[in-house]
Scaffold this motif. Structure first.
Motif, PDB file in Angstrom:
ATOM      1  N   LEU A  36      44.687 -32.511 -12.371  1.00  0.00           N
ATOM      2  CA  LEU A  36      45.622 -33.103 -11.427  1.00  0.00           C
ATOM      3  C   LEU A  36      45.020 -32.950 -10.045  1.00  0.00           C
ATOM      4  N   ILE A  57      54.366 -37.067 -16.462  1.00  0.00           N
ATOM      5  CA  ILE A  57      52.950 -36.855 -16.808  1.00  0.00           C
ATOM      6  C   ILE A  57      52.761 -37.162 -18.296  1.00  0.00           C
ATOM      7  N   GLU A  60      52.295 -40.799 -18.810  1.00  0.00           N
ATOM      8  CA  GLU A  60      50.946 -41.208 -18.383  1.00  0.00           C
ATOM      9  C   GLU A  60      49.907 -40.806 -19.430  1.00  0.00           C
ATOM     10  N   HIS A  64      47.205 -43.136 -22.008  1.00  0.00           N
ATOM     11  CA  HIS A  64      45.747 -42.940 -21.990  1.00  0.00           C
ATOM     12  C   HIS A  64      45.322 -41.876 -23.002  1.00  0.00           C
ATOM     13  N   GLU A  71      41.949 -37.515 -15.412  1.00  0.00           N
ATOM     14  CA  GLU A  71      42.266 -37.092 -14.048  1.00  0.00           C
ATOM     15  C   GLU A  71      43.407 -37.956 -13.536  1.00  0.00           C
ATOM     16  N   ILE A  72      44.393 -37.305 -12.925  1.00  0.00           N
ATOM     17  CA  ILE A  72      45.534 -38.019 -12.359  1.00  0.00           C
ATOM     18  C   ILE A  72      45.633 -37.651 -10.889  1.00  0.00           C
ATOM     19  N   ASP A  73      45.615 -38.669 -10.030  1.00  0.00           N
ATOM     20  CA  ASP A  73      45.760 -38.456  -8.586  1.00  0.00           C
ATOM     21  C   ASP A  73      47.237 -38.458  -8.218  1.00  0.00           C
TER      22      ASP A  73
END
Length: 120
Positions: A36, A57, A60, A64, A71-73
């Motif tokens: 994260l 999350i 998300e 994927h 990686e999550i921004d």
């Protein structure tokens, strides 16, 4: 010696032990499969922990699921994300009143419903 009957609960705290183990692994960056990112800072975490505690999350991650590492921004203050991750991994967090509005907002963004309920 006491014998155990059918359906009897065996004393112990496996979920507490699991939480402590996962928190220790996360603190050391071991076996982490999700990063994260928050305004330039990166936090290595475990997908399964985040999927369990952070419903947005989880959504998300399900989109994927084919990626081994993701990686999550996030547009969050890194200190606030750190506090929220501490809560997710340990069930406790030390905060000040000035942190509460941002922490509530971060919990809402990630979908950490247990924290949101505490704030009500």
């Amino acid at each position: 010696m006491t014998s155990l009957g059918q359906g009897q609960t065996i004393p112990g705290q496996p979920s507490e032990t699991l939480s402590m183990t996962l928190a220790d692994l996360q603190a050391k960056g071991h076996l982490c499969d999700l990063t994260l990112k928050a305004r330039g800072s990166a936090f290595k975490v475990h997908k399964v922990v985040m999927a369990n505690h952070a419903h947005n999350i989880r959504e998300e991650l399900l989109k994927h699921h084919e990626y081994r590492h993701l990686e999550i921004d996030l547009d969050l203050d890194p200190n606030i994300l750190h506090l929220l991750l501490t809560y997710i991994y340990t069930g406790t967090v030390h905060l000040y009143d000035c942190d509460l509005p941002e922490l509530e907002s971060a919990a809402n963004l990630l979908g950490v419903h247990t924290f949101k309920k505490l704030c009500q």
